[in-house]
Motif scaffolding. Structure first.
Motif, PDB file in Angstrom:
ATOM      1  N   PRO A  79      15.982  37.303  30.915  1.00 16.03           N
ATOM      2  CA  PRO A  79      14.814  36.489  31.296  1.00 16.03           C
ATOM      3  C   PRO A  79      14.568  35.333  30.329  1.00 16.03           C
ATOM      4  CG  PRO A  79      14.287  38.817  31.423  1.00 16.03           C
ATOM      5  CD  PRO A  79      15.606  38.721  30.738  1.00 16.03           C
ATOM      6  N   LEU A  80      14.890  35.533  29.050  1.00 14.14           N
ATOM      7  CA  LEU A  80      14.739  34.448  28.076  1.00 14.14           C
ATOM      8  C   LEU A  80      15.721  33.325  28.374  1.00 14.14           C
ATOM      9  CD1 LEU A  80      14.377  36.573  24.805  1.00 14.14           C
ATOM     10  CD2 LEU A  80      12.555  35.561  26.204  1.00 14.14           C
ATOM     11  N   VAL A  81      16.922  33.687  28.830  1.00 16.69           N
ATOM     12  CA  VAL A  81      17.912  32.669  29.232  1.00 16.69           C
ATOM     13  C   VAL A  81      17.353  31.823  30.372  1.00 16.69           C
ATOM     14  CG1 VAL A  81      20.179  32.324  30.289  1.00 16.69           C
ATOM     15  CG2 VAL A  81      19.898  33.997  28.443  1.00 16.69           C
ATOM     16  N   LEU A  82      16.782  32.484  31.382  1.00 12.20           N
ATOM     17  CA  LEU A  82      16.223  31.752  32.520  1.00 12.20           C
ATOM     18  C   LEU A  82      15.057  30.872  32.088  1.00 12.20           C
ATOM     19  CD1 LEU A  82      16.380  31.214  35.512  1.00 12.20           C
ATOM     20  CD2 LEU A  82      14.966  33.244  35.926  1.00 12.20           C
ATOM     21  N   LEU A  83      14.233  31.357  31.168  1.00 10.52           N
ATOM     22  CA  LEU A  83      13.137  30.537  30.653  1.00 10.52           C
ATOM     23  C   LEU A  83      13.675  29.290  29.954  1.00 10.52           C
ATOM     24  CD1 LEU A  83      10.042  30.325  30.070  1.00 10.52           C
ATOM     25  CD2 LEU A  83      10.511  31.470  27.906  1.00 10.52           C
ATOM     26  N   ALA A  84      14.710  29.468  29.134  1.00  6.28           N
ATOM     27  CA  ALA A  84      15.306  28.324  28.453  1.00  6.28           C
ATOM     28  C   ALA A  84      15.918  27.342  29.442  1.00  6.28           C
ATOM     29  CB  ALA A  84      16.367  28.798  27.460  1.00  6.28           C
ATOM     30  N   ILE A  85      16.549  27.849  30.504  1.00  7.10           N
ATOM     31  CA  ILE A  85      17.132  26.978  31.520  1.00  7.10           C
ATOM     32  C   ILE A  85      16.051  26.125  32.172  1.00  7.10           C
ATOM     33  CG2 ILE A  85      18.172  26.987  33.831  1.00  7.10           C
ATOM     34  CD1 ILE A  85      19.927  29.309  32.898  1.00  7.10           C
ATOM     35  N   CYS A  86      14.894  26.721  32.441  1.00  5.95           N
ATOM     36  CA  CYS A  86      13.790  25.950  33.036  1.00  5.95           C
ATOM     37  C   CYS A  86      13.365  24.809  32.118  1.00  5.95           C
ATOM     38  CB  CYS A  86      12.610  26.858  33.323  1.00  5.95           C
ATOM     39  SG  CYS A  86      12.906  28.064  34.637  1.00  5.95           S
ATOM     40  N   GLY A  87      13.386  25.049  30.793  1.00  7.65           N
ATOM     41  CA  GLY A  87      13.034  23.985  29.860  1.00  7.65           C
ATOM     42  C   GLY A  87      14.103  22.928  29.752  1.00  7.65           C
ATOM     43  N   PHE A 136       6.129  16.992  28.284  1.00 10.48           N
ATOM     44  CA  PHE A 136       5.128  17.721  27.506  1.00 10.48           C
ATOM     45  C   PHE A 136       5.139  19.205  27.883  1.00 10.48           C
ATOM     46  CE2 PHE A 136       0.871  19.334  26.633  1.00 10.48           C
ATOM     47  CZ  PHE A 136       0.638  18.855  25.354  1.00 10.48           C
ATOM     48  N   GLY A 137       5.255  19.476  29.167  1.00  7.33           N
ATOM     49  CA  GLY A 137       5.217  20.866  29.620  1.00  7.33           C
ATOM     50  C   GLY A 137       6.393  21.696  29.149  1.00  7.33           C
ATOM     51  N   CYS A 138       7.573  21.091  29.074  1.00 11.67           N
ATOM     52  CA  CYS A 138       8.763  21.856  28.688  1.00 11.67           C
ATOM     53  C   CYS A 138       8.882  22.022  27.179  1.00 11.67           C
ATOM     54  CB  CYS A 138      10.031  21.209  29.254  1.00 11.67           C
ATOM     55  SG  CYS A 138      10.612  19.751  28.356  1.00 11.67           S
ATOM     56  N   ALA A 139       7.968  21.433  26.420  1.00 15.46           N
ATOM     57  CA  ALA A 139       8.113  21.333  24.964  1.00 15.46           C
ATOM     58  C   ALA A 139       8.338  22.672  24.278  1.00 15.46           C
ATOM     59  CB  ALA A 139       6.875  20.644  24.373  1.00 15.46           C
ATOM     60  N   THR A 140       7.572  23.689  24.654  1.00 13.75           N
ATOM     61  CA  THR A 140       7.622  24.953  23.903  1.00 13.75           C
ATOM     62  C   THR A 140       8.540  25.997  24.519  1.00 13.75           C
ATOM     63  OG1 THR A 140       5.714  25.858  25.100  1.00 13.75           O
ATOM     64  CG2 THR A 140       5.256  24.596  23.091  1.00 13.75           C
ATOM     65  N   LEU A 141       9.133  25.719  25.677  1.00 16.19           N
ATOM     66  CA  LEU A 141       9.902  26.756  26.371  1.00 16.19           C
ATOM     67  C   LEU A 141      11.159  27.152  25.609  1.00 16.19           C
ATOM     68  CD1 LEU A 141       9.613  25.749  30.137  1.00 16.19           C
ATOM     69  CD2 LEU A 141       8.048  27.073  28.714  1.00 16.19           C
ATOM     70  N   VAL A 142      11.971  26.174  25.215  1.00 25.13           N
ATOM     71  CA  VAL A 142      13.219  26.493  24.520  1.00 25.13           C
ATOM     72  C   VAL A 142      12.958  27.065  23.123  1.00 25.13           C
ATOM     73  CG1 VAL A 142      15.368  25.534  23.617  1.00 25.13           C
ATOM     74  CG2 VAL A 142      14.573  24.865  25.882  1.00 25.13           C
ATOM     75  N   PRO A 143      12.038  26.487  22.315  1.00 30.04           N
ATOM     76  CA  PRO A 143      11.741  27.135  21.026  1.00 30.04           C
ATOM     77  C   PRO A 143      11.267  28.573  21.177  1.00 30.04           C
ATOM     78  CG  PRO A 143      10.834  24.914  21.069  1.00 30.04           C
ATOM     79  CD  PRO A 143      11.324  25.198  22.453  1.00 30.04           C
ATOM     80  N   ALA A 144      10.434  28.837  22.178  1.00 23.55           N
ATOM     81  CA  ALA A 144       9.955  30.197  22.395  1.00 23.55           C
ATOM     82  C   ALA A 144      11.103  31.131  22.756  1.00 23.55           C
ATOM     83  CB  ALA A 144       8.892  30.214  23.496  1.00 23.55           C
ATOM     84  N   LEU A 155       7.426  26.389  37.978  1.00 23.20           N
ATOM     85  CA  LEU A 155       6.795  27.603  38.494  1.00 23.20           C
ATOM     86  C   LEU A 155       7.528  28.858  38.022  1.00 23.20           C
ATOM     87  CD1 LEU A 155       5.930  26.558  42.166  1.00 23.20           C
ATOM     88  CD2 LEU A 155       4.467  26.489  40.138  1.00 23.20           C
ATOM     89  N   VAL A 156       8.861  28.808  38.000  1.00 24.04           N
ATOM     90  CA  VAL A 156       9.644  29.956  37.530  1.00 24.04           C
ATOM     91  C   VAL A 156       9.347  30.238  36.054  1.00 24.04           C
ATOM     92  CG1 VAL A 156      11.983  30.799  37.064  1.00 24.04           C
ATOM     93  CG2 VAL A 156      11.464  29.669  39.240  1.00 24.04           C
ATOM     94  N   ALA A 157       9.266  29.172  35.244  1.00 17.18           N
ATOM     95  CA  ALA A 157       8.968  29.340  33.820  1.00 17.18           C
ATOM     96  C   ALA A 157       7.608  29.999  33.615  1.00 17.18           C
ATOM     97  CB  ALA A 157       9.009  27.990  33.109  1.00 17.18           C
TER      98      ALA A 157
END
Length: 405
Positions: A228-236, A325-333, A389-391
């Motif tokens: 799931p973290l991989v998918l979150l990073a992909i969204c970012g 702005f919205g994608c800013a924290t997804l990959v670091p997280a 939305l997926v993120a």
């Protein structure tokens, strides 16, 4: 290079070095991106063909990123970053000098391979420095990558406007930033005793989890937490990829922006991403990584809708800014949480995340190109809307809250 006497290194100095590493990595590749429209024209490519060409970079990353953890454990994070950055600069220079499409694609494959390994190394070092400082700093490191990429985009846009030869631009850019990368690695040293203490503390936490039955079947659990973290990073990264490869084309052809303004679309998106990452650490410390990532996904979706619906290019630029702005924290997280996944050797969670998230780069540009040829480039901009939305949904599961500074 990865060890030094305790008296010569401090958390502040190490933080500055890692920040400079991220900045340099952002500049090295992004100076090429504003030149993509003229490269597309020079090679006489359709949207679909162009979408396949730019996949060469993530394809190279996919080939190499799986070896990132092994390389880091053999050479150390700082040597890996120094050697990899110099090799990345050389590959980008070769791309700028290539006047045949297959040579250009081959250079991007090499650049992607070196970038993937450098990316893993700098994120491993970033996690160590965050643990040493004892509070969130991952977002600020990725903020410096954003401002580096925005700087590179501005350099590329300015060079394009001044009609500077592409090969000359990439050779000079590579030479300058390869030297800066070496300096960054000298600053980013964390003493070996400190690293050992941090590693021992992390292993103690994992042993405690085993003792209370929190982590049965460690390897299977690791993958269930990591995917799931991989998918979150992909969204970012999808938002970054769209800005990298399609913002200039979209703003110029669909939104009617002048050439200079269209070339700055990437800079606007990455500049907004930088602001989001600059604010990300204090927000993370206050509300948690999961809450901030969930809000970020919703902001991405709103920005994508504005891009699609905008009747004039200033509003489309605002949409790119919102998405950035919205994608800013997804990959670091995602990277911070991957480092905390139990049952994986040092660097492996981050290397695997960096490897697998590049699946998104392989799919994004061809999907945008295919959908834009089938319908329109404007309609294809709905892809980031879905990603947002997926993120938000993944962040709602609170998996990223497992990572603590």
């Amino acid at each position: 290079m990865d060890s030094a006497p305790r008296t010569s290194a401090t958390p502040g100095r190490a933080r500055a070095g890692v920040a400079l590493m991220f900045f340099t990595n952002g500049v090295l590749f992004s100076t090429l991106l504003p030149r993509y429209p003229e490269i597309k024209s020079a090679f006489e490519l359709s949207n679909s063909q162009f979408g396949l060409l730019v996949v060469a970079f993530p394809a190279g990353a996919m080939l190499a990123a799986g070896f990132g953890g092994r390389v880091i454990r053999r050479l150390g994070t700082l040597r890996t970053n120094a050697i990899g950055s110099a090799a990345l600069a050389l590959a980008m220079a070769f791309a700028g000098l290539s006047d045949v499409v297959w040579l250009f694609a081959a250079a991007l494959v090499l650049a992607g391979a070196f970038d993937a390994i450098v990316d893993a190394a700098q994120n491993v070092q970033a996690v160590v420095v965050e643990q040493w400082r004892g509070r969130s700093v991952m977002n600020s490191f990725h903020a410096l990558w954003s401002v580096g990429a925005a700087t590179g985009g501005a350099i590329g846009a300015g060079a394009a406007a001044a009609e500077v030869d592409l090969g000359l631009q990439m050779v000079v850019n590579g030479a300058v930033w390869a030297v800066v990368a070496l300096l960054a690695c000298r600053l980013a040293i964390v003493p070996a005793p400190v690293r050992a203490e941090l590693r021992a503390a992390e292993e103690q936490q994992h042993r405690h989890a085993d003792a209370v039955g929190v982590a049965p079947r460690r390897r299977g659990l690791a993958w269930r937490l990591l995917l799931p973290l991989v998918l979150l990073a992909i969204c970012g990264t999808l938002v970054e990829d769209v800005a990298n490869n399609w913002a200039a084309l979209y703003l110029g052809r669909e939104a009617g922006a002048p050439t200079v303004v269209a070339g700055l679309g990437l800079t606007v998106a990455l500049g907004a991403q930088f602001v989001g990452r600059l604010l990300g650490d204090p927000m993370t410390d206050r509300w948690g990584r999961g809450s901030i990532a969930r809000a970020g996904g919703l902001v991405i979706a709103a920005g994508a809708l504005l891009i699609v619906a905008a009747p004039v290019y200033p509003l489309a630029l605002a949409g790119f800014a919102l998405a950035g702005f919205g994608c800013a924290t997804l990959v670091p997280a995602a990277f911070a949480a991957a480092a905390a996944v139990p049952g994986l050797p040092e660097g492996t969670g981050i290397a695997l995340l960096g490897w697998l998230m590049r699946i998104g780069f392989l799919a994004t540009s061809p999907a945008v190109g295919w959908l834009s040829d089938l319908t329109s480039l404007r309609a294809a901009m709905l892809i980031p809307f879905v990603a947002g939305l997926v993120a938000a949904l993944i962040a709602h599961t609170r998996l990223v809250d497992r990572a603590r500074p």
